[in-house]
Write a protein that holds these residues in place. Structure first.
Motif, mmCIF file in Angstrom:
data_model
loop_
_atom_site.group_PDB
_atom_site.id
_atom_site.type_symbol
_atom_site.label_atom_id
_atom_site.label_comp_id
_atom_site.label_asym_id
_atom_site.label_seq_id
_atom_site.Cartn_x
_atom_site.Cartn_y
_atom_site.Cartn_z
ATOM 1 N N ILE A 35 0.870 -1.172 0.000
ATOM 2 C CA ILE A 35 0.000 0.000 0.000
ATOM 3 C C ILE A 35 0.905 1.219 0.000
ATOM 4 N N LEU A 36 0.690 2.105 -0.954
ATOM 5 C CA LEU A 36 1.551 3.259 -1.186
ATOM 6 C C LEU A 36 0.770 4.542 -0.932
ATOM 7 N N TYR A 37 1.476 5.537 -0.416
ATOM 8 C CA TYR A 37 0.825 6.820 -0.192
ATOM 9 C C TYR A 37 1.870 7.910 -0.001
ATOM 10 N N PRO A 38 1.518 9.162 -0.331
ATOM 11 C CA PRO A 38 2.430 10.275 -0.064
ATOM 12 C C PRO A 38 2.687 10.376 1.440
ATOM 13 N N PRO A 39 3.847 10.887 1.836
ATOM 14 C CA PRO A 39 4.204 10.907 3.261
ATOM 15 C C PRO A 39 3.184 11.582 4.168
ATOM 16 N N ASN A 40 2.433 12.550 3.649
ATOM 17 C CA ASN A 40 1.502 13.272 4.514
ATOM 18 C C ASN A 40 0.172 12.547 4.712
ATOM 19 N N ARG A 41 -0.077 11.470 3.953
ATOM 20 C CA ARG A 41 -1.382 10.812 4.026
ATOM 21 C C ARG A 41 -1.620 10.098 5.359
ATOM 22 N N PHE A 42 -0.552 9.533 5.946
ATOM 23 C CA PHE A 42 -0.755 8.743 7.157
ATOM 24 C C PHE A 42 -1.177 9.617 8.333
ATOM 25 N N THR A 43 -0.884 10.911 8.264
ATOM 26 C CA THR A 43 -1.266 11.799 9.364
ATOM 27 C C THR A 43 -2.759 12.124 9.347
ATOM 28 N N VAL A 44 -3.429 11.809 8.257
ATOM 29 C CA VAL A 44 -4.867 12.082 8.152
ATOM 30 C C VAL A 44 -5.620 10.890 8.737
ATOM 31 N N PRO A 45 -6.459 11.102 9.779
ATOM 32 C CA PRO A 45 -7.110 9.965 10.455
ATOM 33 C C PRO A 45 -7.859 9.024 9.536
ATOM 34 N N LYS A 46 -8.588 9.544 8.554
ATOM 35 C CA LYS A 46 -9.385 8.683 7.683
ATOM 36 C C LYS A 46 -8.490 7.717 6.904
ATOM 37 N N CYS A 47 -7.295 8.173 6.511
ATOM 38 C CA CYS A 47 -6.354 7.307 5.796
ATOM 39 C C CYS A 47 -5.642 6.365 6.758
ATOM 40 N N ARG A 48 -5.277 6.885 7.902
ATOM 41 C CA ARG A 48 -4.526 6.065 8.861
ATOM 42 C C ARG A 48 -5.329 4.856 9.304
ATOM 43 N N VAL A 49 -6.620 5.040 9.576
ATOM 44 C CA VAL A 49 -7.406 3.904 10.065
ATOM 45 C C VAL A 49 -7.616 2.856 8.966
#
Length: 328
Positions: free
Chosen positions: A279-293
């Protein structure tokens, strides 16, 4: 360029970024909802404001100049920063909410991800998911996708890559086909059978095997039907057309129901497409709760799985030796 003069060329920077990424004014114009001539004018305005040529234009292709490559990197950072700015409210919210756009290859999306999405949506009622089913490689930054699943051994640079599961390829055929044809006890026995392979490259019919305590084996197979889509190969096997090589996650349901059986199960099939799902994502995506969960949900659901026992399998599976195009 004056202190605030860059503000008037922000749209031009985005247009230049898309043109450079896609290598075409027409493709960028389609993406941005403008005409190719308008896209060309915007890039020319940006070049005039900066004072350097960013693109070398020929009748066949576009190439970045040296300053163009530097501008491309900076414009990409700009778009990432803009996306991060749009997510500020989410980052400071304790409760995950909003839309997550997730892209994945077709067979993997249907067979592996979709069953887990239903439980996720029930658990997080304020998070919506758009599952984009595409076999082509999607750039999450360029195409505005939050998360991308890719089956490969070489995750691209510039994105965070988290390993979801190993992808194992197996051989299978229907019990009826196996009963009507010569027994298959050794890889060399496949020479007498119709084998359903990918056909993307000339060596896709070179099947290699390994078995503990025995020498490796390699055979050049042939068959009546060739397809570069795994679900089509499985359907061909179900129609008694031969022995198919498919990802374990594609065959798991048919195996469980007895519609197909493993072939050479005591040998490790070393085709060209073992790998991992990432699963790939830009570095800032994991800080967003909807993406992190959603990331955490998929990592937890697929941990230790190779898909051979179906969605949610937690059977211990060591990572296989891997090559690109794992999901073909």
């Amino acid at each position: 360029m004056g202190t605030n003069s860059f503000l008037k060329v922000l749209p031009e920077m985005v247009t230049f970024l898309r043109v450079a990424e896609l290598g075409s004014f027409s493709a960028a114009a389609d993406l941005l909802g403008m005409t190719p001539s308008a896209a060309s004018r915007q890039v020319k305005r940006l070049e005039k404001e900066i004072g350097v040529q960013l693109l070398q234009r020929t009748t066949r292709q576009l190439r970045l100049t040296e300053p163009g490559a530097e501008a491309f990197a900076r414009c990409r950072e700009l778009v990432l920063a803009a996306q991060g700015t749009m997510d500020i409210a989410q980052q400071f919210s304790q409760k995950p909410s909003g839309l997550v756009r997730l892209s994945a290859p077709k067979a993997f999306a249907r067979r592996v991800l979709h069953p887990h999405m239903l439980g996720f949506l029930q658990r997080y009622p304020e998070v919506d998911v758009q599952l984009i089913v595409e076999d082509r490689d999607i750039d999450p930054i360029r195409e505005g996708v939050d998360l991308v699943v890719r089956l490969t051994t070489a995750p691209p640079e510039g994105l965070v890559a988290r390993q979801l599961m190993a992808v194992e390829h197996i051989l299978c055929a229907t019990p009826r086909y196996l009963a009507r044809h010569e027994a298959i006890a050794h890889p060399r026995d496949l020479l007498a059978h119709s084998c359903l392979s990918l056909g993307e490259h000339e060596r896709d019919n070179h099947w290699r095997f390994r078995k503990e305590g025995e020498d490796e084996a390699a055979v050049v197979v042939s068959g009546r039907y060739v397809s570069n889509h795994s679900e089509i190969r499985l359907e061909a096997a179900l129609a008694d057309l031969g022995v198919a090589c498919v990802p374990a996650f594609v065959a798991c349901e048919a195996l469980r129901e007895g519609r197909v059986a493993r072939v050479l199960a005591d040998w490790e099939f070393q085709g060209n497409y073992h790998g991992h799902a990432w699963i790939l994502y830009p570095p800032n995506r994991f800080t967003v709760p909807k993406c992190r969960v959603l990331i955490d949900h998929l990592l937890g659901a697929l941990a230790g799985s190779d898909g051979s026992d179906g969605p949610g399998s937690l059977s211990a599976s060591s990572a296989k030796s891997a090559r690109p195009r794992a999901g073909s």
